[in-house]
Design a protein around this motif. Sequence first.
Motif, PDB file in Angstrom:
ATOM      1  N   THR A   2     -34.331  -5.394 -12.203  1.00  0.00           N
ATOM      2  CA  THR A   2     -33.041  -5.139 -12.844  1.00  0.00           C
ATOM      3  C   THR A   2     -32.487  -6.322 -13.636  1.00  0.00           C
ATOM      4  O   THR A   2     -31.772  -6.131 -14.612  1.00  0.00           O
ATOM      5  N   HIS A   3     -32.798  -7.532 -13.231  1.00  0.00           N
ATOM      6  CA  HIS A   3     -32.226  -8.719 -13.886  1.00  0.00           C
ATOM      7  C   HIS A   3     -33.245  -9.562 -14.649  1.00  0.00           C
ATOM      8  O   HIS A   3     -32.883 -10.578 -15.232  1.00  0.00           O
ATOM      9  N   GLY A   4     -34.507  -9.198 -14.625  1.00  0.00           N
ATOM     10  CA  GLY A   4     -35.519 -10.016 -15.283  1.00  0.00           C
ATOM     11  C   GLY A   4     -35.776 -11.283 -14.496  1.00  0.00           C
ATOM     12  O   GLY A   4     -35.567 -11.325 -13.279  1.00  0.00           O
ATOM     13  N   SER A   5     -36.171 -12.332 -15.175  1.00  0.00           N
ATOM     14  CA  SER A   5     -36.484 -13.600 -14.509  1.00  0.00           C
ATOM     15  C   SER A   5     -35.341 -14.588 -14.696  1.00  0.00           C
ATOM     16  O   SER A   5     -34.837 -14.763 -15.805  1.00  0.00           O
ATOM     17  N   THR A   6     -34.956 -15.214 -13.588  1.00  0.00           N
ATOM     18  CA  THR A   6     -33.874 -16.197 -13.612  1.00  0.00           C
ATOM     19  C   THR A   6     -34.281 -17.431 -12.808  1.00  0.00           C
ATOM     20  O   THR A   6     -35.173 -17.377 -11.968  1.00  0.00           O
ATOM     21  N   ILE A   7     -33.587 -18.515 -13.086  1.00  0.00           N
ATOM     22  CA  ILE A   7     -33.792 -19.760 -12.354  1.00  0.00           C
ATOM     23  C   ILE A   7     -33.132 -19.643 -10.987  1.00  0.00           C
ATOM     24  O   ILE A   7     -32.038 -19.096 -10.854  1.00  0.00           O
TER      25      ILE A   7
END
Length: 134
Positions: free
Chosen positions: A74-79
């Motif tokens: 749902t949010h893709g890739s994040t740090i």
Amino acid sequence: MMVQFQSLQLNNKDPVYLQLALYVKQQILLGHAITGSKLPSRREIAAQLNINPNTVQKAFRYMEEAGYVKTTSTHGSTIYCDTTIFTQIETELTEELVANFVQSAQDVHLSVDKVVELIRKMWDTTTTTKNEEP
């Protein structure tokens, strides 16, 4: 905040997926990437850097396994960077920098005493110069 890859200069020496991962670590250390910062899609990075999307996928897998990138549908890739991960990245990058420096100093037969003396002198000069800048 989106992590940008425009300034990444790839070299022919190191595996590209590791260069991508190192770049993200450097962005974290510099404070340009914090927990929740989004990463471009794998396809966007591949197109931007003119590299194989499979290489980018390998970099993402590597970063996810190391724990500083999280990917959800749902949010893709994040740090993701807590204190432990930040400390690990800081230690790793500092040790690598120092190891390369020590090897270079040893290659030209400098003594440890001479190197430490020069570091202290340059450190003090650099610190004084930075404090004087407006």
